[in-house]
Scaffold this active site. Structure first.
Site, PDB file in Angstrom:
ATOM      1  N   GLY A 262       5.537   7.197   3.054  1.00 49.78           N
ATOM      2  CA  GLY A 262       5.199   7.880   4.303  1.00 49.78           C
ATOM      3  C   GLY A 262       4.188   8.998   4.104  1.00 49.78           C
ATOM      4  O   GLY A 262       3.178   9.066   4.809  1.00 49.78           O
TER       5      GLY A 262
ATOM      6  N   LYS B 152       9.796  16.938  -5.213  1.00 48.45           N
ATOM      7  CA  LYS B 152      10.613  18.029  -5.768  1.00 48.45           C
ATOM      8  C   LYS B 152      11.144  17.723  -7.161  1.00 48.45           C
ATOM      9  O   LYS B 152      11.462  18.630  -7.918  1.00 48.45           O
ATOM     10  CB  LYS B 152      11.848  18.277  -4.865  1.00 48.45           C
TER      11      LYS B 152
ATOM     12  N   GLU C 290       3.511  23.526  -2.350  1.00 54.29           N
ATOM     13  CA  GLU C 290       3.921  24.159  -1.104  1.00 54.29           C
ATOM     14  C   GLU C 290       4.874  23.299  -0.281  1.00 54.29           C
ATOM     15  O   GLU C 290       5.823  23.800   0.327  1.00 54.29           O
ATOM     16  CB  GLU C 290       2.676  24.490  -0.265  1.00 54.29           C
TER      17      GLU C 290
ATOM     18  N   VAL D 182       9.284  22.704  -0.274  1.00 50.89           N
ATOM     19  CA  VAL D 182      10.306  23.453   0.484  1.00 50.89           C
ATOM     20  C   VAL D 182       9.755  23.696   1.889  1.00 50.89           C
ATOM     21  O   VAL D 182       8.725  24.344   2.043  1.00 50.89           O
ATOM     22  CB  VAL D 182      10.628  24.811  -0.184  1.00 50.89           C
TER      23      VAL D 182
ATOM     24  N   ALA E 100       8.398  21.555   3.927  1.00 54.47           N
ATOM     25  CA  ALA E 100       7.247  20.682   4.239  1.00 54.47           C
ATOM     26  C   ALA E 100       5.982  21.510   4.502  1.00 54.47           C
ATOM     27  O   ALA E 100       5.498  22.182   3.601  1.00 54.47           O
ATOM     28  CB  ALA E 100       7.594  19.757   5.396  1.00 54.47           C
TER      29      ALA E 100
ATOM     30  N   LEU F   3       5.570  24.217   6.204  1.00 59.28           N
ATOM     31  CA  LEU F   3       5.744  25.665   6.409  1.00 59.28           C
ATOM     32  C   LEU F   3       5.333  26.431   5.148  1.00 59.28           C
ATOM     33  O   LEU F   3       5.620  25.994   4.034  1.00 59.28           O
ATOM     34  CB  LEU F   3       7.215  25.994   6.730  1.00 59.28           C
TER      35      LEU F   3
ATOM     36  N   GLU G 144      19.129   9.843   6.131  1.00 65.21           N
ATOM     37  CA  GLU G 144      18.746   8.811   5.162  1.00 65.21           C
ATOM     38  C   GLU G 144      19.549   7.547   5.481  1.00 65.21           C
ATOM     39  O   GLU G 144      20.571   7.629   6.181  1.00 65.21           O
ATOM     40  CB  GLU G 144      19.084   9.291   3.735  1.00 65.21           C
TER      41      GLU G 144
ATOM     42  N   LYS H 122      15.662  22.244  -3.183  1.00 64.03           N
ATOM     43  CA  LYS H 122      14.765  23.242  -2.580  1.00 64.03           C
ATOM     44  C   LYS H 122      15.193  24.654  -2.991  1.00 64.03           C
ATOM     45  O   LYS H 122      14.351  25.506  -3.294  1.00 64.03           O
ATOM     46  CB  LYS H 122      14.772  23.095  -1.053  1.00 64.03           C
TER      47      LYS H 122
HETATM   48  N1  LIG Z   1       8.888  12.749   4.340  1.00 64.04           N
HETATM   49  C1  LIG Z   1       8.879  14.074   4.491  1.00 64.04           C
HETATM   50  O1  LIG Z   1       8.971  14.619   5.594  1.00 64.04           O
HETATM   51  C2  LIG Z   1       8.727  14.946   3.265  1.00 64.04           C
HETATM   52  C3  LIG Z   1       8.608  16.337   3.418  1.00 64.04           C
HETATM   53  C4  LIG Z   1       8.423  17.132   2.271  1.00 64.04           C
HETATM   54  C5  LIG Z   1       8.400  16.539   1.020  1.00 64.04           C
HETATM   55  N2  LIG Z   1       8.582  15.195   0.913  1.00 64.04           N
HETATM   56  C6  LIG Z   1       8.570  14.607  -0.419  1.00 64.04           C
HETATM   57  O2  LIG Z   1       7.370  13.841  -0.564  1.00 64.04           O
HETATM   58  C7  LIG Z   1       7.635  12.740  -1.429  1.00 64.04           C
HETATM   59  C8  LIG Z   1       7.212  11.460  -0.732  1.00 64.04           C
HETATM   60  O3  LIG Z   1       7.990  11.316   0.438  1.00 64.04           O
HETATM   61  P1  LIG Z   1       7.895   9.970   1.294  1.00 64.04           P
HETATM   62  O4  LIG Z   1       8.657  10.226   2.521  1.00 64.04           O
HETATM   63  O5  LIG Z   1       6.484   9.530   1.355  1.00 64.04           O
HETATM   64  O6  LIG Z   1       8.726   8.975   0.314  1.00 64.04           O
HETATM   65  P2  LIG Z   1       8.681   7.387   0.310  1.00 64.04           P
HETATM   66  O7  LIG Z   1       8.276   6.882   1.637  1.00 64.04           O
HETATM   67  O8  LIG Z   1       9.950   6.954  -0.309  1.00 64.04           O
HETATM   68  O9  LIG Z   1       7.476   7.019  -0.686  1.00 64.04           O
HETATM   69  C9  LIG Z   1       7.572   7.187  -2.069  1.00 64.04           C
HETATM   70  C10 LIG Z   1       6.345   6.536  -2.699  1.00 64.04           C
HETATM   71  O10 LIG Z   1       6.424   6.766  -4.106  1.00 64.04           O
HETATM   72  C11 LIG Z   1       6.218   5.539  -4.781  1.00 64.04           C
HETATM   73  N3  LIG Z   1       6.878   5.571  -6.077  1.00 64.04           N
HETATM   74  C12 LIG Z   1       8.205   5.623  -6.344  1.00 64.04           C
HETATM   75  N4  LIG Z   1       8.406   5.637  -7.674  1.00 64.04           N
HETATM   76  C13 LIG Z   1       7.174   5.594  -8.246  1.00 64.04           C
HETATM   77  C14 LIG Z   1       6.717   5.568  -9.585  1.00 64.04           C
HETATM   78  N5  LIG Z   1       7.559   5.599 -10.608  1.00 64.04           N
HETATM   79  N6  LIG Z   1       5.383   5.518  -9.793  1.00 64.04           N
HETATM   80  C15 LIG Z   1       4.502   5.490  -8.758  1.00 64.04           C
HETATM   81  N7  LIG Z   1       4.875   5.510  -7.460  1.00 64.04           N
HETATM   82  C16 LIG Z   1       6.209   5.557  -7.224  1.00 64.04           C
HETATM   83  C17 LIG Z   1       6.785   4.473  -3.863  1.00 64.04           C
HETATM   84  O11 LIG Z   1       6.235   3.226  -4.220  1.00 64.04           O
HETATM   85  P3  LIG Z   1       6.483   1.881  -3.373  1.00 64.04           P
HETATM   86  O12 LIG Z   1       5.553   1.996  -2.203  1.00 64.04           O
HETATM   87  O13 LIG Z   1       6.097   0.812  -4.325  1.00 64.04           O
HETATM   88  O14 LIG Z   1       7.921   1.880  -2.997  1.00 64.04           O
HETATM   89  C18 LIG Z   1       6.290   5.003  -2.520  1.00 64.04           C
HETATM   90  O15 LIG Z   1       4.956   4.604  -2.300  1.00 64.04           O
HETATM   91  C19 LIG Z   1       9.122  12.770  -1.754  1.00 64.04           C
HETATM   92  O16 LIG Z   1       9.309  13.347  -3.015  1.00 64.04           O
HETATM   93  C20 LIG Z   1       9.715  13.636  -0.656  1.00 64.04           C
HETATM   94  O17 LIG Z   1      10.890  14.318  -1.060  1.00 64.04           O
HETATM   95  C21 LIG Z   1       8.709  14.390   2.000  1.00 64.04           C
END
Ligand SMILES: NC(=O)c1ccc[n+]([C@@H]2O[C@H](COP(=O)([O-])OP(=O)(O)OC[C@H]3O[C@@H](n4cnc5c(N)ncnc54)[C@H](OP(=O)(O)O)[C@@H]3O)[C@@H](O)[C@H]2O)c1
Length: 385
Positions: A32, A147, A179, A182, A184, A186, A240, A255
């Site tokens: 995402g 994180k 940034e 924690v 997102a 903000l 989730e 966080k």
């Molecule tokens: N969503 C939010 O609102 C938000 C806010 C703040 C921080 N975050 C943080 O931002 C990060 C991404 O969030 P997201 O919502 O985008 O998560 P997500 O949709 O689960 O996407 C994770 C991505 O990482 C890839 N991935 C997983 N393991 C990997 C590895 N070993 N090597 C290379 N790529 C790998 C996955 O690959 P595949 O496509 O092959 O599955 C996927 O493309 C997370 O750590 C999350 O905690 C998210």
């Protein structure tokens, strides 16, 4: 949409000034947040070039199985959009004509990295650590939305944050930004860093860092049953896929640990005291059975909410950092405090310091969402230039 070829040569503009070389980027993770980042970079390319002299050039994009590496004549925006569409369809980068299998992210950084590069970690995995170390050792910059690398051993945090790589080294902000880990989009980490680096002493941090749990707390405050609000949040996609991943508090604990380390505390994850919102006996059930068992918790939370209300308080799921301790769990807070006035899915953090006392510095707003997070990641990249 401007079509961009990855030309690293210095360009002369029509106005006669010298445009700086494109910023080389290696993007790890195209879920995402990674997709939103790619979409924003392509959509805002002309704006960033004209207003900020920033031209982003992708050296490689990686997901969990594959990678796409820049062709000799650079990625065009049309190719980047095709990659985006492929990931939006839930497919792997190995399916792209330019894609190959990736088994070692560090090897990719090693091969495609070049001076001035920034490695952006938008994965949700700690498998990126070696690639991030390699990047920093090469003098590249690192931006994390992830994180996990910052919440494993303190020594890994030290090396990544470069806050104090050696015990006697001066603290600097270094070449890494995180940034969005924690709150997102903000500005929580930047605000904390500004207070700490000015010499202000942080006495206490209290925050609500989970939109999902905030939603549940508002439900309890309105007198709704715990089971009803959890099931509703699940149905609306606020939780989730397994709601215990939210209710267990581990994401909030990560966080909190990042904030603790940002304050200069030396702390490991097992020192964070985490109280989840469900008992151990429900830990191993299937998701359906877990949801079915939830009414057994209703009376307990009804009583806790009533007790808090009788003292002019409300329940919040908070992280509290004070006097060397970091606690995550259900807390009764004064109804008239910033945390007490919080409602719905917003995040909020109160920072109490020498200069912000008795009233705290308060940051509040949407603390999740892929677009706001991606924009925060892009701001980190711009700040590092
Ligand atoms: N969503 C939010 O609102 C938000 C806010 C703040 C921080 N975050 C943080 O931002 C990060 C991404 O969030 P997201 O919502 O985008 O998560 P997500 O949709 O689960 O996407 C994770 C991505 O990482 C890839 N991935 C997983 N393991 C990997 C590895 N070993 N090597 C290379 N790529 C790998 C996955 O690959 P595949 O496509 O092959 O599955 C996927 O493309 C997370 O750590 C999350 O905690 C998210």
């Amino acid at each position: 949409m401007a079509d961009f070829l990855g030309d690293s040569a210095i360009q002369t503009t029509g106005a006669g000034w010298i445009a700086s070389a494109p910023k080389p980027v290696i993007l790890l993770g195209l879920g995402g947040v990674g997709q939103a980042l790619l979409r924003q970079i392509v959509a805002k390319r002309a704006f960033h070039a004209e207003q900020y002299d920033l031209r982003i050039r992708f050296l490689a994009l990686c997901d969990s199985r594959g990678a796409v590496v820049e062709p000799d004549d650079g990625f065009s925006d049309r190719q980047l959009t095709e990659i985006l569409q492929l990931k939006e369809q839930g497919r792997a980068l190995t399916n792209h004509p330019l894609g190959g299998i990736q088994e070692d992210l560090a090897a990719i950084v090693d091969i495609v990295g070049q001076p001035g590069a920034v490695v952006i970690d938008c994965t949700a995995s700690d498998a990126t650590v070696e690639a991030l170390f390699l990047a920093l050792n090469r003098g590249y910059q690192v931006v994390l939305a992830n994180k996990k690398p910052l919440t494993i051993e303190q020594a890994v945090y030290d090396q990544l944050s470069r806050s104090r790589a050696a015990a006697d080294a001066p603290r600097t902000l270094g070449q890494t930004r995180w940034e969005t880990t924690v709150g997102a989009g903000l500005p929580v980490i930047a605000t904390l860093n500004r207070l700490v680096s000015s010499g202000d002493e942080i006495e206490r941090i209290a925050g609500a860092f989970s939109g999902t749990l905030g939603y549940l707390m508002t439900g309890l405050e309105e007198g709704r049953a715990f089971s009803e609000t959890v099931r509703e949040a699940f149905r609306l996609g606020y939780t989730e896929p397994d709601p215990r991943d939210d209710l267990g508090g581990i994401d909030v604990a990560r966080k909190a640990l990042i904030l603790a380390r940002g304050m200069g505390w030396r702390m490991e994850m097992d020192q964070v005291q985490v109280s989840g919102l469900y008992p151990e006996r429900l830990a191993d059930l299937s998701v359906d059975n877990f949801l079915a068992e939830l009414p057994s918790l209703d009376e307990r939370y009804r009583q806790e909410a009533a007790r808090a209300a009788s003292e002019g308080k409300v329940l919040r799921y908070t992280a509290t950092l004070a006097e060397g301790a970091c606690c995550v769990g259900l807390t009764a807070v004064a109804k008239e405090s910033p945390l007490g006035r919080l409602s719905g899915t917003d995040n909020l953090v109160e920072l109490y310091s020498c200069w912000y006392s008795p009233n705290p510095l308060v940051i509040q707003g949407r603390g999740a969402g892929v677009e706001a997070t991606a924009a925060g990641v892009l701001s980190d990249v711009m700040e590092l230039r």
